[in-house]
Design an enzyme around this catalytic site. Structure first.
Site, PDB file in Angstrom:
ATOM      1  N   ASP A  32       0.858  -1.191   0.000  1.00 45.05           N
ATOM      2  CA  ASP A  32       0.000   0.000   0.000  1.00 45.05           C
ATOM      3  C   ASP A  32       0.895   1.242   0.000  1.00 45.05           C
ATOM      4  OD1 ASP A  32      -3.217   0.516   1.044  1.00 45.05           O
ATOM      5  OD2 ASP A  32      -1.805   2.203   1.069  1.00 45.05           O
ATOM      6  N   ILE A  33       0.525   2.238  -0.820  1.00 43.58           N
ATOM      7  CA  ILE A  33       1.372   3.445  -0.888  1.00 43.58           C
ATOM      8  C   ILE A  33       1.224   4.338   0.340  1.00 43.58           C
ATOM      9  CG2 ILE A  33       1.880   3.879  -3.336  1.00 43.58           C
ATOM     10  CD1 ILE A  33      -0.686   5.630  -3.335  1.00 43.58           C
ATOM     11  N   ASN A  89     -12.731  -3.497   2.767  1.00 45.82           N
ATOM     12  CA  ASN A  89     -13.716  -2.409   2.738  1.00 45.82           C
ATOM     13  C   ASN A  89     -14.628  -2.592   1.547  1.00 45.82           C
ATOM     14  OD1 ASN A  89     -12.615  -1.053   4.985  1.00 45.82           O
ATOM     15  ND2 ASN A  89     -11.079  -0.063   3.701  1.00 45.82           N
ATOM     16  N   VAL A  98     -11.038   2.482  -3.922  1.00 47.86           N
ATOM     17  CA  VAL A  98     -10.633   1.870  -5.199  1.00 47.86           C
ATOM     18  C   VAL A  98     -11.613   0.732  -5.479  1.00 47.86           C
ATOM     19  CG1 VAL A  98      -8.819   0.722  -6.503  1.00 47.86           C
ATOM     20  CG2 VAL A  98      -8.204   2.464  -4.822  1.00 47.86           C
ATOM     21  N   HIS A 102     -10.245  -5.667  -2.988  1.00 53.19           N
ATOM     22  CA  HIS A 102      -8.889  -5.850  -2.465  1.00 53.19           C
ATOM     23  C   HIS A 102      -8.959  -6.117  -0.971  1.00 53.19           C
ATOM     24  CE1 HIS A 102      -9.888  -1.548  -2.382  1.00 53.19           C
ATOM     25  NE2 HIS A 102      -9.233  -1.500  -1.227  1.00 53.19           N
ATOM     26  N   HIS A 104      -6.812  -5.781   2.532  1.00 57.51           N
ATOM     27  CA  HIS A 104      -5.652  -5.185   3.185  1.00 57.51           C
ATOM     28  C   HIS A 104      -5.077  -6.226   4.143  1.00 57.51           C
ATOM     29  CE1 HIS A 104      -6.748  -0.799   2.350  1.00 57.51           C
ATOM     30  NE2 HIS A 104      -7.894  -1.410   2.117  1.00 57.51           N
TER      31      HIS A 104
END
Ligand code: AMP
Length: 116
Positions: A32-33, A89, A98, A102, A104
């Protein structure tokens, strides 16, 4: 914007760079950025879905392969012994930003709790 134009579609297509940490036939995992823990990695299934509610419309084996991919990524990152958290999420109230499903993975240090 088309559904399939998200930043994660582009990462999967190698159109934009990402710090890829794990890949197999079913999933791609990258850092993750904006990390929220010492280790914060995102895992996406290679078969696209917008979120969990969209993924439920695919064969159950796709969801299984996604979750197994998450566990394999966590193992690859050395997180099994110390433990880790998986967050998914789905939709606006959860803060999904996004719209490519996905998971996390958070770990590498003790994590705060939020009552669950
Ligand atoms: P969510 O709120 O569950 O939709 O989370 C989206 C996550 O994607 C956030 O934690 C962002 O920091 C992360 N993110 C956004 N763009 C990128 C990118 N190009 N590479 C890696 N992570 C990203």
């Amino acid at each position: 914007m088309q559904d399939s134009d998200t930043i994660f579609d582009k990462i999967l297509a190698r159109q934009i760079p990402a710090a890829i940490v794990y890949e197999d036939n079913d999933v791609l995992a990258f850092k993750d950025i904006q990390p929220q823990a010492k280790i914060h990695v995102l895992v996406i299934p290679k078969r696209r879905a917008t979120n969990l509610n969209d993924l439920k419309n695919q064969p159950a084996s796709n969801l299984g392969a996604f979750m197994i991919g998450v566990a394999k990524a966590a193992e690859h990152l050395g997180l099994v012994e110390g433990g880790y958290r998986v967050v998914l999420n789905s939709g606006a109230n959860a803060g999904q930003t996004v719209f490519y499903v996905h998971a996390h993975i958070l770990g590498g240090e003790p994590l705060g709790t939020f009552g669950i």
